[in-house]
Enzyme design. Sequence first.
Site, PDB file in Angstrom:
ATOM      1  N   CYS A  95       0.818  -1.215   0.000  1.00  0.00           N
ATOM      2  CA  CYS A  95       0.000   0.000   0.000  1.00  0.00           C
ATOM      3  C   CYS A  95       0.858   1.275   0.000  1.00  0.00           C
ATOM      4  CB  CYS A  95      -0.983  -0.066   1.165  1.00  0.00           C
ATOM      5  SG  CYS A  95      -2.436   0.955   0.896  1.00  0.00           S
ATOM      6  N   HIS A 193      -3.811  -5.925   2.222  1.00  0.00           N
ATOM      7  CA  HIS A 193      -3.577  -6.114   3.652  1.00  0.00           C
ATOM      8  C   HIS A 193      -4.254  -7.428   4.032  1.00  0.00           C
ATOM      9  CE1 HIS A 193      -2.328  -1.899   4.141  1.00  0.00           C
ATOM     10  NE2 HIS A 193      -3.371  -1.566   3.415  1.00  0.00           N
TER      11      HIS A 193
HETATM   12  N1  GLN Z   1      -1.925   7.117   1.750  1.00  0.00           N
HETATM   13  C1  GLN Z   1      -2.012   6.147   0.710  1.00  0.00           C
HETATM   14  C2  GLN Z   1      -3.349   6.151  -0.039  1.00  0.00           C
HETATM   15  O1  GLN Z   1      -4.362   6.524   0.515  1.00  0.00           O
HETATM   16  C3  GLN Z   1      -1.738   4.771   1.302  1.00  0.00           C
HETATM   17  C4  GLN Z   1      -2.828   4.305   2.225  1.00  0.00           C
HETATM   18  C5  GLN Z   1      -2.470   3.025   2.946  1.00  0.00           C
HETATM   19  O2  GLN Z   1      -1.317   2.654   3.035  1.00  0.00           O
HETATM   20  N2  GLN Z   1      -3.479   2.355   3.509  1.00  0.00           N
HETATM   21  O3  GLN Z   1      -3.363   5.774  -1.201  1.00  0.00           O
END
Ligand code: GLN
Length: 238
Positions: A95, A193
């Site tokens: 992510c 995740h």
């Molecule tokens: N800030 C990034 C996004 O919103 C990653 C979010 C995350 O790692 N859950 O795309």
Amino acid sequence: MPSDSALRLVWIYPDLLSTYGDQGNVLVLEQRAQRRGIPVQTLYLRSSDPVPEGGDIYLIGGGEDRPQILASERLRRDGGLHRAIARGAALLAVCAGYQIMGTTFGGEEGQPVDGLGLIDISSGRGTSRAVGELAGEADPVLGIPTLTGFENHMGVTRLGPGVRPLARTTVGTGNGDGTEGCYVGKIVGTYLHGPALARNPGLADLLLSWAIGAQLPPIDDTWFERLRQERLAAVLPH
Ligand code: GLN
């Protein structure tokens, strides 16, 4: 990896990036190596510390926009991860950690922020937040079963020509173009995740086999399989 030494895992910046139990990826790799008799040494690398170059597998997780920007700045300034990848280390980036590996990603207001440029991808802001279960069919070349997990991100990611999607998305958003994640060399990037490696032990073993340079013997995955089947049954059409 030399046969007389331990497999070296480096969990990058848990003080900045470690949402939704992404640290579980480290525990899964440790356990799956140890169950095959492979000793493991894990470094929990804080963002104030230099990145060692001698790791075998580096892992980085997801997080909020501001810590994501900080992590990118520090990793770029440090240079240790770049040297480790140039040496042939493997990397799992999830992510926010995935977005950082590219050339640019979207900051707090969606403004482009410099990434590490380790892979030819770039990320920007999507029109709405992608939240919920994510599933996809992995690139057949990888020889791993259906990928499952969940996602929570604003970003969408475009892959450059030399980078292959990790999967074709069947549920959820992933990269935002019908694909999910990417892989190139020994680097895997993903929006999954779950943690990703607990939901997808096949992906864990792929990373381990890249790091040790050999296929791994199968182990009893009854409990992993139950979790996978339960989560997939909840989202895939019957
Ligand atoms: N800030 C990034 C996004 O919103 C990653 C979010 C995350 O790692 N859950 O795309």
